[in-house]
Scaffold this motif. Structure first.
Motif, PDB file in Angstrom:
ATOM      1  N   LEU A 164      -5.381  -4.179   4.035  1.00 15.26           N
ATOM      2  CA  LEU A 164      -5.710  -4.283   5.451  1.00 15.26           C
ATOM      3  C   LEU A 164      -4.769  -3.343   6.192  1.00 15.26           C
ATOM      4  CD1 LEU A 164      -7.077  -5.440   7.949  1.00 15.26           C
ATOM      5  CD2 LEU A 164      -5.620  -7.465   7.750  1.00 15.26           C
ATOM      6  N   ASN A 165      -5.248  -2.130   6.433  1.00 11.33           N
ATOM      7  CA  ASN A 165      -4.447  -1.106   7.093  1.00 11.33           C
ATOM      8  C   ASN A 165      -4.914  -0.906   8.527  1.00 11.33           C
ATOM      9  OD1 ASN A 165      -3.038  -0.707   4.743  1.00 11.33           O
ATOM     10  ND2 ASN A 165      -3.981   1.264   4.238  1.00 11.33           N
ATOM     11  N   PHE A 210       0.855  -1.186   0.000  1.00 10.16           N
ATOM     12  CA  PHE A 210       0.000   0.000   0.000  1.00 10.16           C
ATOM     13  C   PHE A 210       0.891   1.235   0.000  1.00 10.16           C
ATOM     14  CE2 PHE A 210      -2.585   3.327   1.971  1.00 10.16           C
ATOM     15  CZ  PHE A 210      -3.793   3.165   1.325  1.00 10.16           C
ATOM     16  N   ALA A 211       0.546   2.217  -0.856  1.00  6.61           N
ATOM     17  CA  ALA A 211       1.282   3.491  -0.919  1.00  6.61           C
ATOM     18  C   ALA A 211       2.781   3.215  -1.091  1.00  6.61           C
ATOM     19  CB  ALA A 211       0.982   4.339   0.308  1.00  6.61           C
ATOM     20  N   ASN A 212       3.632   3.706  -0.183  1.00  9.49           N
ATOM     21  CA  ASN A 212       5.069   3.556  -0.343  1.00  9.49           C
ATOM     22  C   ASN A 212       5.595   2.184   0.083  1.00  9.49           C
ATOM     23  OD1 ASN A 212       5.385   6.179  -1.316  1.00  9.49           O
ATOM     24  ND2 ASN A 212       5.539   7.029   0.744  1.00  9.49           N
ATOM     25  N   TYR A 213       4.721   1.369   0.680  1.00  9.08           N
ATOM     26  CA  TYR A 213       5.132   0.005   1.050  1.00  9.08           C
ATOM     27  C   TYR A 213       4.795  -0.936  -0.097  1.00  9.08           C
ATOM     28  CZ  TYR A 213       4.870  -4.643   3.169  1.00  9.08           C
ATOM     29  OH  TYR A 213       5.015  -5.980   3.431  1.00  9.08           O
ATOM     30  N   PHE A 222      -8.399   2.674  13.798  1.00  5.34           N
ATOM     31  CA  PHE A 222      -9.383   1.948  12.991  1.00  5.34           C
ATOM     32  C   PHE A 222      -8.691   1.106  11.927  1.00  5.34           C
ATOM     33  CE2 PHE A 222      -8.562   5.618  10.388  1.00  5.34           C
ATOM     34  CZ  PHE A 222      -8.937   5.323   9.091  1.00  5.34           C
ATOM     35  N   LEU A 223      -9.421   0.086  11.472  1.00  6.96           N
ATOM     36  CA  LEU A 223      -8.977  -0.732  10.352  1.00  6.96           C
ATOM     37  C   LEU A 223      -9.630  -0.224   9.082  1.00  6.96           C
ATOM     38  CD1 LEU A 223      -9.372  -4.349  11.792  1.00  6.96           C
ATOM     39  CD2 LEU A 223      -7.344  -2.890  11.867  1.00  6.96           C
ATOM     40  N   GLN A 224      -8.839  -0.072   8.036  1.00  5.47           N
ATOM     41  CA  GLN A 224      -9.388   0.218   6.717  1.00  5.47           C
ATOM     42  C   GLN A 224      -9.087  -0.977   5.816  1.00  5.47           C
ATOM     43  OE1 GLN A 224      -8.844   3.315   3.062  1.00  5.47           O
ATOM     44  NE2 GLN A 224      -9.063   4.200   5.093  1.00  5.47           N
ATOM     45  N   ILE A 225     -10.138  -1.548   5.251  1.00  2.00           N
ATOM     46  CA  ILE A 225     -10.047  -2.791   4.495  1.00  2.00           C
ATOM     47  C   ILE A 225     -10.621  -2.562   3.099  1.00  2.00           C
ATOM     48  CG2 ILE A 225     -10.793  -5.200   4.425  1.00  2.00           C
ATOM     49  CD1 ILE A 225     -11.184  -4.900   7.549  1.00  2.00           C
TER      50      ILE A 225
END
Length: 239
Positions: A44-45, A27-30, A115-118
């Motif tokens: 799954l953030n 995700f993003a830079n990862y 929070f989890l963002q999925i």
């Protein structure tokens, strides 16, 4: 049965000052080519947003976005006319479809929000954007699998455009139950929110993830008082 174990400390790590985020998948830079997704489970953030900070208005499309607050209050606003607060015990879903703009801010001036963002890849593209929110705490099922996401509008939990089912398991220490996969070809990604659990010979600590596929059932045992999220999703990506 196939399993893939993701220890909590192997997740991607982003620290933007106001936002601290751990990424189970790229995700993003990862970016990790071995961690792009688990079936149609794409993101799954695990996010922590500082007091009164947040994400300004930004676009999404063709994705089912599920937010699960763990602590604090999160303020949501979008171009569909929704302006709401979600907090621990709630679940929010947004079908981005043909395109949506939204913002998310910590509504608390004195504490962070967690929070989890999925993100789940949908089985239908270009759908009309949609927003939904419910309080799942009202139907909590101690020591059982509580359904919080399904593909069915009239079923328990919020619904999404995908043959996916999410469950929360709040188990007391020593409780063990069998999870039966609802659809052939689906896999289950198990994510430990609190406590410690065991599946087969695999022990899972807080924020560990375990992807399970090629089976029709498995037993989940709580080694401590635990809260666990189970995300059953198709393993084949839409064509």
């Amino acid at each position: 049965m196939k399993i893939i174990h993701h220890k909590a400390d192997t997740r991607g790590n982003a620290n933007h000052g106001w936002l601290k985020s751990r990424h189970t998948f790229s995700f993003a830079n990862y970016h990790n080519p071995e961690r792009m997704n688990f079936g149609v489970l794409r993101v799954l953030n695990d996010d922590i947003v500082s007091q009164s900070q947040g994400f300004g208005s930004h676009p999404h499309r063709d994705m089912e976005i599920i937010s699960i607050p763990l602590e604090g209050d999160l303020k949501h606003k979008d171009n569909m006319g929704n302006e709401t607060i979600i907090k621990a015990g709630d679940i929010q879903v947004m079908s981005a479809g043909t395109g949506v703009m939204h913002s998310e801010f910590n509504n608390n001036p004195d504490q962070p929000v967690k929070f989890l963002q999925i993100w789940v890849i949908p089985n239908k593209m270009n759908v009309e954007p949609r927003y939904g929110q419910i309080t799942v705490a009202d139907n909590a099922k101690p020591n059982d699998f509580q359904q919080i996401v399904s593909p069915n509008k009239d079923d328990e939990g919020v619904w999404i455009h995908q043959d996916a089912w999410f469950h929360l398991a709040k188990f007391d220490q020593g409780v063990a139950k069998e999870y039966k996969v609802k659809q052939e070809g689906n896999g289950v990604y198990v994510f430990v929110l609190e406590g410690k659990a065991k599946i087969g010979d695999q022990v899972l600590e807080k924020r560990d993830g375990l992807g399970i596929s090629d089976t029709d059932s498995f037993k989940l045992e709580a080694l401590e008082n635990s809260e666990i999220l189970l995300m059953e999703v198709p393993m084949s990506l839409p064509q």
